[in-house]
Scaffold this motif. Structure first.
Motif, PDB file in Angstrom:
ATOM      1  N   GLY A  65       0.147  -1.024   0.102  1.00 17.43           N
ATOM      2  CA  GLY A  65       0.098   0.167  -0.100  1.00 17.43           C
ATOM      3  C   GLY A  65       0.618   1.570   0.199  1.00 17.43           C
ATOM      4  O   GLY A  65       0.816   2.290  -0.922  1.00 17.43           O
ATOM      5  N   PHE A  66       2.108   1.321   0.666  1.00 15.87           N
ATOM      6  CA  PHE A  66       3.051   2.730   1.155  1.00 15.87           C
ATOM      7  C   PHE A  66       3.404   2.772  -0.203  1.00 15.87           C
ATOM      8  O   PHE A  66       3.779   3.769  -0.834  1.00 15.87           O
ATOM      9  N   PHE A  67       4.069   1.607  -1.213  1.00 11.77           N
ATOM     10  CA  PHE A  67       4.904   1.113  -2.695  1.00 11.77           C
ATOM     11  C   PHE A  67       3.086   1.766  -3.487  1.00 11.77           C
ATOM     12  O   PHE A  67       4.427   2.279  -4.723  1.00 11.77           O
ATOM     13  N   HIS A  68       2.569   2.070  -3.319  1.00  8.75           N
ATOM     14  CA  HIS A  68       1.656   1.613  -4.540  1.00  8.75           C
ATOM     15  C   HIS A  68       1.379   2.777  -4.917  1.00  8.75           C
ATOM     16  O   HIS A  68       1.103   3.906  -4.601  1.00  8.75           O
ATOM     17  N   GLY A  69       2.238   2.886  -6.606  1.00  8.83           N
ATOM     18  CA  GLY A  69       1.762   4.458  -7.216  1.00  8.83           C
ATOM     19  C   GLY A  69       3.004   5.461  -7.123  1.00  8.83           C
ATOM     20  O   GLY A  69       3.179   5.893  -7.726  1.00  8.83           O
ATOM     21  N   ALA A  70       3.685   5.452  -6.398  1.00 11.54           N
ATOM     22  CA  ALA A  70       5.272   6.172  -6.052  1.00 11.54           C
ATOM     23  C   ALA A  70       5.553   5.661  -7.269  1.00 11.54           C
ATOM     24  O   ALA A  70       5.666   4.872  -8.039  1.00 11.54           O
ATOM     25  N   LEU A  71       6.767   6.884  -7.745  1.00 11.01           N
ATOM     26  CA  LEU A  71       7.222   7.123  -9.039  1.00 11.01           C
ATOM     27  C   LEU A  71       7.904   8.190  -9.004  1.00 11.01           C
ATOM     28  O   LEU A  71       8.142   9.329  -8.247  1.00 11.01           O
ATOM     29  N   GLU A  72       9.544   7.660  -9.963  1.00 11.00           N
ATOM     30  CA  GLU A  72      10.396   9.162  -9.737  1.00 11.00           C
ATOM     31  C   GLU A  72      11.021   9.313 -10.422  1.00 11.00           C
ATOM     32  O   GLU A  72      10.268   9.490 -11.507  1.00 11.00           O
ATOM     33  N   VAL A  73      10.349  10.777 -10.704  1.00 21.35           N
ATOM     34  CA  VAL A  73      10.934  12.029 -11.340  1.00 21.35           C
ATOM     35  C   VAL A  73      12.278  13.161 -11.042  1.00 21.35           C
ATOM     36  O   VAL A  73      12.576  13.044 -10.197  1.00 21.35           O
ATOM     37  N   GLU A  74      12.136  13.762 -12.371  1.00 24.52           N
ATOM     38  CA  GLU A  74      14.027  14.202 -12.273  1.00 24.52           C
ATOM     39  C   GLU A  74      13.134  15.982 -12.468  1.00 24.52           C
ATOM     40  O   GLU A  74      12.015  16.294 -13.571  1.00 24.52           O
ATOM     41  N   LEU A  75      14.104  16.934 -12.164  1.00 21.40           N
ATOM     42  CA  LEU A  75      13.812  17.851 -12.474  1.00 21.40           C
ATOM     43  C   LEU A  75      14.275  17.552 -14.136  1.00 21.40           C
ATOM     44  O   LEU A  75      16.097  17.760 -13.990  1.00 21.40           O
ATOM     45  N   ASP A  76      14.204  18.376 -14.878  1.00 19.41           N
ATOM     46  CA  ASP A  76      14.403  18.646 -16.242  1.00 19.41           C
ATOM     47  C   ASP A  76      15.421  19.489 -16.250  1.00 19.41           C
ATOM     48  O   ASP A  76      15.325  20.934 -15.544  1.00 19.41           O
ATOM     49  N   ALA A  77      16.438  20.717 -17.037  1.00 17.53           N
ATOM     50  CA  ALA A  77      16.891  21.576 -17.527  1.00 17.53           C
ATOM     51  C   ALA A  77      16.096  22.658 -17.637  1.00 17.53           C
ATOM     52  O   ALA A  77      16.507  23.665 -17.134  1.00 17.53           O
ATOM     53  N   ASN A  78      15.044  23.191 -17.221  1.00 19.23           N
ATOM     54  CA  ASN A  78      14.187  24.085 -16.791  1.00 19.23           C
ATOM     55  C   ASN A  78      12.955  24.360 -15.714  1.00 19.23           C
ATOM     56  O   ASN A  78      12.378  25.030 -15.252  1.00 19.23           O
ATOM     57  N   GLY A  79      14.053  22.953 -14.744  1.00 23.54           N
ATOM     58  CA  GLY A  79      13.844  23.167 -13.462  1.00 23.54           C
ATOM     59  C   GLY A  79      11.709  22.598 -13.455  1.00 23.54           C
ATOM     60  O   GLY A  79      11.538  23.115 -11.844  1.00 23.54           O
ATOM     61  N   ARG A  80      11.519  22.228 -14.783  1.00 23.50           N
ATOM     62  CA  ARG A  80      10.519  21.423 -14.076  1.00 23.50           C
ATOM     63  C   ARG A  80       9.959  19.904 -13.842  1.00 23.50           C
ATOM     64  O   ARG A  80      11.170  19.605 -13.542  1.00 23.50           O
ATOM     65  N   ILE A  81       9.251  19.472 -13.093  1.00 23.46           N
ATOM     66  CA  ILE A  81       9.064  18.241 -13.121  1.00 23.46           C
ATOM     67  C   ILE A  81       7.594  17.442 -13.966  1.00 23.46           C
ATOM     68  O   ILE A  81       6.988  18.462 -13.822  1.00 23.46           O
ATOM     69  N   LEU A  82       7.438  16.371 -14.035  1.00 24.21           N
ATOM     70  CA  LEU A  82       6.303  16.120 -14.827  1.00 24.21           C
ATOM     71  C   LEU A  82       5.065  15.063 -13.598  1.00 24.21           C
ATOM     72  O   LEU A  82       5.662  14.268 -13.243  1.00 24.21           O
ATOM     73  N   ILE A  83       4.194  15.627 -13.593  1.00 23.10           N
ATOM     74  CA  ILE A  83       3.473  14.902 -12.942  1.00 23.10           C
ATOM     75  C   ILE A  83       1.913  14.009 -13.498  1.00 23.10           C
ATOM     76  O   ILE A  83       1.519  14.909 -14.180  1.00 23.10           O
ATOM     77  N   PRO A  84       2.327  13.040 -13.535  1.00 34.24           N
ATOM     78  CA  PRO A  84       1.156  12.240 -14.481  1.00 34.24           C
ATOM     79  C   PRO A  84       0.160  12.252 -14.524  1.00 34.24           C
ATOM     80  O   PRO A  84      -0.811  12.279 -12.718  1.00 34.24           O
ATOM     81  N   ARG A  85      -0.893  12.667 -15.116  1.00 35.12           N
ATOM     82  CA  ARG A  85      -2.175  12.792 -15.250  1.00 35.12           C
ATOM     83  C   ARG A  85      -2.462  12.277 -14.167  1.00 35.12           C
ATOM     84  O   ARG A  85      -4.027  12.295 -12.947  1.00 35.12           O
ATOM     85  N   LYS A  86      -2.447  10.745 -14.164  1.00 38.48           N
ATOM     86  CA  LYS A  86      -3.498   9.779 -13.171  1.00 38.48           C
ATOM     87  C   LYS A  86      -2.950   9.759 -11.425  1.00 38.48           C
ATOM     88  O   LYS A  86      -3.681   9.777 -11.143  1.00 38.48           O
ATOM     89  N   MET A  87      -2.140  10.222 -12.038  1.00 37.23           N
ATOM     90  CA  MET A  87      -1.942  10.654  -9.957  1.00 37.23           C
ATOM     91  C   MET A  87      -2.748  11.888  -9.685  1.00 37.23           C
ATOM     92  O   MET A  87      -2.756  12.682  -8.341  1.00 37.23           O
ATOM     93  N   LEU A  88      -2.845  12.946 -11.096  1.00 35.77           N
ATOM     94  CA  LEU A  88      -3.009  14.171 -10.405  1.00 35.77           C
ATOM     95  C   LEU A  88      -4.719  14.057 -10.494  1.00 35.77           C
ATOM     96  O   LEU A  88      -5.432  14.508  -8.956  1.00 35.77           O
ATOM     97  N   GLU A  89      -5.205  13.580 -11.060  1.00 34.23           N
ATOM     98  CA  GLU A  89      -7.039  13.052 -10.731  1.00 34.23           C
ATOM     99  C   GLU A  89      -7.009  12.116  -9.373  1.00 34.23           C
ATOM    100  O   GLU A  89      -8.045  12.300  -8.870  1.00 34.23           O
ATOM    101  N   GLN A  90      -6.220  11.423  -9.242  1.00 32.04           N
ATOM    102  CA  GLN A  90      -6.084  10.899  -7.632  1.00 32.04           C
ATOM    103  C   GLN A  90      -6.310  11.485  -6.551  1.00 32.04           C
ATOM    104  O   GLN A  90      -7.425  11.176  -5.404  1.00 32.04           O
ATOM    105  N   VAL A  91      -5.753  12.947  -6.664  1.00 38.66           N
ATOM    106  CA  VAL A  91      -5.991  14.008  -5.240  1.00 38.66           C
ATOM    107  C   VAL A  91      -7.242  14.644  -5.818  1.00 38.66           C
ATOM    108  O   VAL A  91      -6.775  16.024  -5.122  1.00 38.66           O
ATOM    109  N   ALA A  92      -7.390  15.138  -7.158  1.00 43.27           N
ATOM    110  CA  ALA A  92      -8.329  15.471  -7.501  1.00 43.27           C
ATOM    111  C   ALA A  92      -8.224  16.910  -7.478  1.00 43.27           C
ATOM    112  O   ALA A  92      -8.544  17.963  -7.565  1.00 43.27           O
ATOM    113  N   ILE A  93      -6.844  17.178  -8.159  1.00 43.22           N
ATOM    114  CA  ILE A  93      -6.275  18.375  -8.737  1.00 43.22           C
ATOM    115  C   ILE A  93      -6.830  18.073 -10.363  1.00 43.22           C
ATOM    116  O   ILE A  93      -6.822  17.716 -11.263  1.00 43.22           O
ATOM    117  N   GLU A  94      -8.039  19.337 -10.990  1.00 43.50           N
ATOM    118  CA  GLU A  94      -8.123  19.398 -11.779  1.00 43.50           C
ATOM    119  C   GLU A  94      -8.460  20.618 -12.934  1.00 43.50           C
ATOM    120  O   GLU A  94      -8.002  20.490 -13.736  1.00 43.50           O
TER     121      GLU A  94
END
Length: 153
Positions: free
Chosen positions: A79-108
């Motif tokens: 349960g703890f590791f479910h859905g966890a994922l590693e991301v990296e800062l890109d050259a422009n200082g951004r991270i990508l948040i997968p749409r599925k994860m945004l939907e899970q926490v209702a960020i619309e």
């Protein structure tokens, strides 16, 4: 050890990328962190962002407390590791948040709030974050309840 403080309103682009605020990037660079683990928060409708070093420290604590030969412990780990994922800062200082994860926490929408909570950052939907904000009176009562009055808070 990294310590993130402050809350910052940010916008997601159409691909789900977010420019990490400069103050957080500066802290990450000082700690030589460019890799992060995203995980849905256990208690709230937000996303936790752990610098990789902090994530590894947390995992070590779990390993010390959980037996791989105990069914409940293994269920918790799953349960703890479910859905966890590693991301990296890109050259422009951004991270990508997968749409599925945004939907899970209702960020619309595209407006979010990044909240520095010492060793991690939380990502919130802006409206939900503002609605859940604690009043000064509630904070004072919680300070007393947790017996933090003696710390000079």
């Amino acid at each position: 050890m990294l310590s993130f403080i402050g809350d910052y309103t940010c916008k997601l682009d159409s691909k789900g990328r977010l420019v990490v605020p400069a103050v957080f990037r500066k802290e990450m660079q000082a700690g030589q962190e460019g890799s992060f683990v995203l995980q849905r928060n256990i208690f709230e409708t937000c996303i936790d962002v752990y610098p990789k070093g902090e994530w590894l420290r947390l995992v070590e604590e779990l390993r010390a407390k959980l037996s791989p030969f105990n069914q409940e412990h293994m269920r918790f780990r799953r349960g703890f590791f479910h859905g966890a994922l590693e991301v990296e800062l890109d050259a422009n200082g951004r991270i990508l948040i997968p749409r599925k994860m945004l939907e899970q926490v209702a960020i619309e929408g595209d407006e979010i709030v990044l909240v520095g909570l010492d060793s991690k950052i939380e990502i919130w939907d802006k409206i939900k974050y503002e609605e859940g904000a604690m009043s000064t009176e509630e904070f004072v009562l919680l300070t007393d309840k947790l017996n933090f009055g003696n710390l000079g808070l």
